[in-house]
Design an enzyme around this catalytic site. Structure first.
Site, PDB file in Angstrom:
ATOM      1  N   ASP A  20       0.913  -1.272  -0.117  1.00 23.70           N
ATOM      2  CA  ASP A  20      -0.048   0.128  -0.015  1.00 23.70           C
ATOM      3  C   ASP A  20       1.111   1.317   0.060  1.00 23.70           C
ATOM      4  OD1 ASP A  20      -2.344   1.487   0.076  1.00 23.70           O
ATOM      5  OD2 ASP A  20      -1.968   1.789   2.349  1.00 23.70           O
ATOM      6  N   SER A  21       0.270   2.263  -0.588  1.00 23.80           N
ATOM      7  CA  SER A  21       1.147   3.592  -0.494  1.00 23.80           C
ATOM      8  C   SER A  21       1.516   4.012   1.192  1.00 23.80           C
ATOM      9  CB  SER A  21       0.190   4.712  -0.868  1.00 23.80           C
ATOM     10  OG  SER A  21      -0.746   4.892  -0.210  1.00 23.80           O
TER      11      SER A  21
ATOM     12  N   GLU B 137      -2.388   9.878   7.309  1.00 21.16           N
ATOM     13  CA  GLU B 137      -0.803   9.508   7.518  1.00 21.16           C
ATOM     14  C   GLU B 137      -0.134  10.441   8.362  1.00 21.16           C
ATOM     15  OE1 GLU B 137       1.448   7.314   5.629  1.00 21.16           O
ATOM     16  OE2 GLU B 137      -0.347   5.975   5.246  1.00 21.16           O
TER      17      GLU B 137
ATOM     18  N   HIS C  61      -7.429   3.136   3.322  1.00 19.73           N
ATOM     19  CA  HIS C  61      -7.047   4.192   4.582  1.00 19.73           C
ATOM     20  C   HIS C  61      -8.602   4.462   5.074  1.00 19.73           C
ATOM     21  CE1 HIS C  61      -3.130   4.941   2.994  1.00 19.73           C
ATOM     22  NE2 HIS C  61      -2.601   5.512   4.023  1.00 19.73           N
TER      23      HIS C  61
ATOM     24  N   CYS D 190     -10.905   3.228  -0.797  1.00 22.74           N
ATOM     25  CA  CYS D 190      -9.559   3.550  -0.332  1.00 22.74           C
ATOM     26  C   CYS D 190      -9.287   2.874   1.064  1.00 22.74           C
ATOM     27  CB  CYS D 190      -9.261   5.012  -0.188  1.00 22.74           C
ATOM     28  SG  CYS D 190      -7.718   5.529   0.597  1.00 22.74           S
TER      29      CYS D 190
ATOM     30  N   CYS E  46      -4.330  -1.599  -2.098  1.00 22.32           N
ATOM     31  CA  CYS E  46      -4.287  -0.292  -2.428  1.00 22.32           C
ATOM     32  C   CYS E  46      -5.374   0.053  -3.452  1.00 22.32           C
ATOM     33  CB  CYS E  46      -2.948   0.471  -2.636  1.00 22.32           C
ATOM     34  SG  CYS E  46      -3.024   2.155  -3.246  1.00 22.32           S
TER      35      CYS E  46
ATOM     36  N   TYR F 203      -0.507   8.628  -2.622  1.00 18.54           N
ATOM     37  CA  TYR F 203      -0.414   8.300  -4.361  1.00 18.54           C
ATOM     38  C   TYR F 203      -1.641   8.965  -5.026  1.00 18.54           C
ATOM     39  CZ  TYR F 203       2.998   4.380  -3.888  1.00 18.54           C
ATOM     40  OH  TYR F 203       4.045   3.513  -3.807  1.00 18.54           O
ATOM     41  N   GLY F 204      -2.657   9.291  -4.041  1.00 17.61           N
ATOM     42  CA  GLY F 204      -4.087   9.515  -4.838  1.00 17.61           C
ATOM     43  C   GLY F 204      -4.094  10.882  -5.627  1.00 17.61           C
TER      44      GLY F 204
HETATM   45  N1  DGL Z   1      -4.763   3.088   0.488  1.00 21.83           N
HETATM   46  C1  DGL Z   1      -4.631   3.799  -0.683  1.00 21.83           C
HETATM   47  C2  DGL Z   1      -5.882   3.417  -1.576  1.00 21.83           C
HETATM   48  O1  DGL Z   1      -6.574   2.453  -1.180  1.00 21.83           O
HETATM   49  C3  DGL Z   1      -4.251   5.262  -0.455  1.00 21.83           C
HETATM   50  C4  DGL Z   1      -3.725   6.027  -1.848  1.00 21.83           C
HETATM   51  C5  DGL Z   1      -3.050   7.359  -1.546  1.00 21.83           C
HETATM   52  O2  DGL Z   1      -1.921   7.233  -1.138  1.00 21.83           O
HETATM   53  O3  DGL Z   1      -3.655   8.345  -1.674  1.00 21.83           O
HETATM   54  O4  DGL Z   1      -6.200   4.084  -2.422  1.00 21.83           O
END
Ligand code: DGL
Length: 247
Positions: free
Chosen positions: A6-7, A153, A187, A185, A69, A38-39
C-alpha cells in the site's frame, strides 16, 4: 510468503482481515509512507512506485503480492499483470482489490451505489467500469476525498470528523437513493466508525477488510500451483519506506 503493498498505512487493515481468516501463511507488508499519498499523483508515478514496491516484496521472498491499495489497483494493476509481470517475473502473481469489492457489491443487488476514493481512483473511473461489467443497471456516484489520506498518514485525527462529514454530505447529495457506499481507499477503512457517524444507518458501508480476505481464500483454493509455493508459519514482517521512528 504473501506480500501486501500500500502507499502507507491503509493496507494494514486488509492484512489484518486476511491474517484473521488465513492465519497459517507467512506475510510481508510494505507501506510506501515516504511517497504517500499516491491519490494526487499522476498515473506514471503511481505505476512505477507500485512496481518498485512489488519488486521489493518479490526480492524479499513474496510469491504473491496483493495490492492493498485502490489507487494502485485502479491505475497500475492491469499494466503490471499484462506487460510487466510476464516479462520480468513470469512465475509470480499480483492481485488487486477491485474484483473482490465489486463481486461483493454484486451479491448485494443494490441499484444505487456511492464510492469514496482518492482523486486518482475517481478519475480512473475504474469502479464505474468494473461495476458496469457485473450490473448495467447500477448507478454509481463518486466522491474524491483528497484530504483524508494526508490527515490519516500524519496522525491529524482531530480534523477527520468535519472532513469526513463534508465528503459524506457531498456524496449523498449526488444521489438521494444511495443504498450502499464503498470505502474505496484502504485508508478509509481505518476510520470506518467516523464514516458511520455521517452516513444514515439504512445505507450499507462496504469496507475492504473482510471482503479481500474471503476472496483471497477463494483464489488460493482455486490456484493450487500458487498456494503450494507459499511459506507457512503465521509470521509477519512490516516494512516502510518512511522513517519508522515516526510510525
Ligand atoms: N490506501 C490507498 C488506496 O486504497 C491510498 C492512496 C493514497 O496514498 O492516496 O487508494
Amino acid at each position: 510468503m504473501i506480500g501486501f503493498f500500500d502507499s502507507g498505512f491503509g493496507g494494514l487493515i486488509v492484512l489484518k482481515g486476511v491474517r484473521k481468516k488465513l492465519p497459517d501463511y507467512s506475510y510481508i507488508y510494505l507501506g510506501d509512507n515516504d511517497r504517500a499519498p499516491y491519490g494526487s499523483r499522476c498515473k506514471e508515478e503511481i505505476f512505477w512506485y507500485t512496481a518498485e514496491g512489488v519488486e521489493e516484496l518479490f526480492r524479499r521472498g513474496a510469491k504473491l503480492v496483493v495490492l492493498a491499495c485502490n489507487t494502485s489497483s485502479a491505475v497500475a494493476l492491469r499494466r503490471l499483470q499484462r506487460e510487466w509481470l510476464p516479462e520480468t517475473y513470469p512465475d509470480k502473481k499480483v492481485l488487486g482489490i477491485f474484483c473482490p469489492t465489486v463481486e461483493y457489491l454484486a451479491d448485494l443487488k443494490v441499484r444505487n451505489v456511492g464510492i469514496f476514493a482518492t482523486e486518482a481512483t475517481v478519475s480512473s473511473e475504474a469502479y464505474i467500469r468494473e461495476i458496469g461489467k457485473v450490473s448495467l443497471e447500477t448507478l454509481v456516484v463518486q466522491q474524491a476525498c483528497p484530504l483524508l489520506v494526508p490527515l490519516i498518514e500524519s496522525g491529524k485525527l482531530d480534523r477527520l470528523e468535519i472532513t469526513v462529514k463534508n465528503y459524506a454530505d457531498g456524496l449523498l447529495s449526488k444521489n438521494k437513493k444511495i443504498e450502499a457506499v464503498i470505502l474505496g481507499c484502504t485508508h478509509y477503512a481505518t476510520i470506518e466508525n467516523i464514516f458511520r457517524r455521517h452516513i444514515p444507518e439504512s445505507i450499507k458501508i462496504i469496507s475492504q477488510e473482510d471482503v479481500v480476505a474471503k476472496s483471497l481464500e477463494n483464489y488460493l483454493a482455486r490456484h493450487e500451483e500458487v498456494e503450494s509455493m507459499l511459506k507457512r508459519g503465521g509470521d509477519c514482517e512490516f516494512l516502510t519506506t518512511g522513517n519508522s521512528a515516526h510510525i
